[in-house]
Design a protein around this motif. Sequence first.
Motif, short mmCIF file in Angstrom:
data_model
loop_
_atom_site.label_atom_id
_atom_site.label_comp_id
_atom_site.label_asym_id
_atom_site.label_seq_id
_atom_site.Cartn_x
_atom_site.Cartn_y
_atom_site.Cartn_z
N GLU A 1 -24.52 24.55 7.70
CA GLU A 1 -25.08 25.88 7.97
C GLU A 1 -25.38 26.05 9.46
OE1 GLU A 1 -25.23 28.51 5.98
OE2 GLU A 1 -24.41 27.32 4.34
N LEU A 2 -25.90 25.00 10.09
CA LEU A 2 -26.16 25.06 11.53
C LEU A 2 -24.85 25.22 12.31
CD1 LEU A 2 -28.90 22.31 11.89
CD2 LEU A 2 -29.20 24.78 12.02
N TYR A 3 -23.82 24.52 11.88
CA TYR A 3 -22.50 24.65 12.52
C TYR A 3 -22.01 26.09 12.38
CZ TYR A 3 -17.66 23.61 13.79
OH TYR A 3 -16.44 23.60 14.40
N TYR A 4 -22.17 26.66 11.20
CA TYR A 4 -21.73 28.03 10.95
C TYR A 4 -22.46 29.01 11.87
CZ TYR A 4 -20.59 32.37 8.60
OH TYR A 4 -20.15 33.63 8.33
N GLU B 1 -23.68 28.42 14.78
CA GLU B 1 -23.24 28.22 16.16
C GLU B 1 -21.80 28.69 16.40
OE1 GLU B 1 -23.81 24.17 17.39
OE2 GLU B 1 -25.92 24.17 16.83
N HIS B 2 -20.93 28.51 15.40
CA HIS B 2 -19.49 28.75 15.61
C HIS B 2 -18.91 29.91 14.82
CE1 HIS B 2 -20.19 24.48 16.68
NE2 HIS B 2 -19.38 24.76 17.66
N GLY B 3 -19.66 30.48 13.92
CA GLY B 3 -19.16 31.61 13.14
C GLY B 3 -18.19 31.23 12.05
N GLU B 4 -18.01 29.97 11.79
CA GLU B 4 -17.16 29.48 10.71
C GLU B 4 -17.68 28.14 10.24
OE1 GLU B 4 -13.27 29.11 12.45
OE2 GLU B 4 -13.81 27.37 13.61
N TYR B 5 -17.30 27.79 9.03
CA TYR B 5 -17.71 26.49 8.52
C TYR B 5 -16.83 25.39 9.12
CZ TYR B 5 -20.95 28.66 5.32
OH TYR B 5 -22.00 29.36 4.81
#
Length: 87
Positions: free
Chosen positions: A49-52, A54-58
Motif C-alpha cells: 500500500e505504501l508503494y502504491y 508513492e508510485h500510483g501502482e502496485y
Amino acid sequence: MVMTKREQIEQAIISASAFTGNDTEELLQEVDKVYKKAKAFDDIDNADELYYEEHGEYPPFEEFLSEKINEIVFKCLNDLGELEDEE
C-alpha cells in the motif's frame, strides 16, 4: 490523558513489581521487543500500500515483497540488537 495499551502494560508491570519485588527492567525490555517485532509485521503487511501511494501502482509482487521483507526484517533485527557482527 488516555494511556495506550503499551503504556498500560508497562504500568501494570511496574505496579506488580512493587508488590513482588521482581526486576522490571527485563520485563520492560521484553515488551519493547514484542512491540518492535509487531511493528515489523505491520510494516510488511502495509508495504504494498505504501508503494502504491508513492508510485500510483502496485509493485511487481514477488520481487518487491522479497526485497521489502528483507529490508524490514534486517531493520527489526538491527533495532533489537540481534544481528551478528560480520567479520
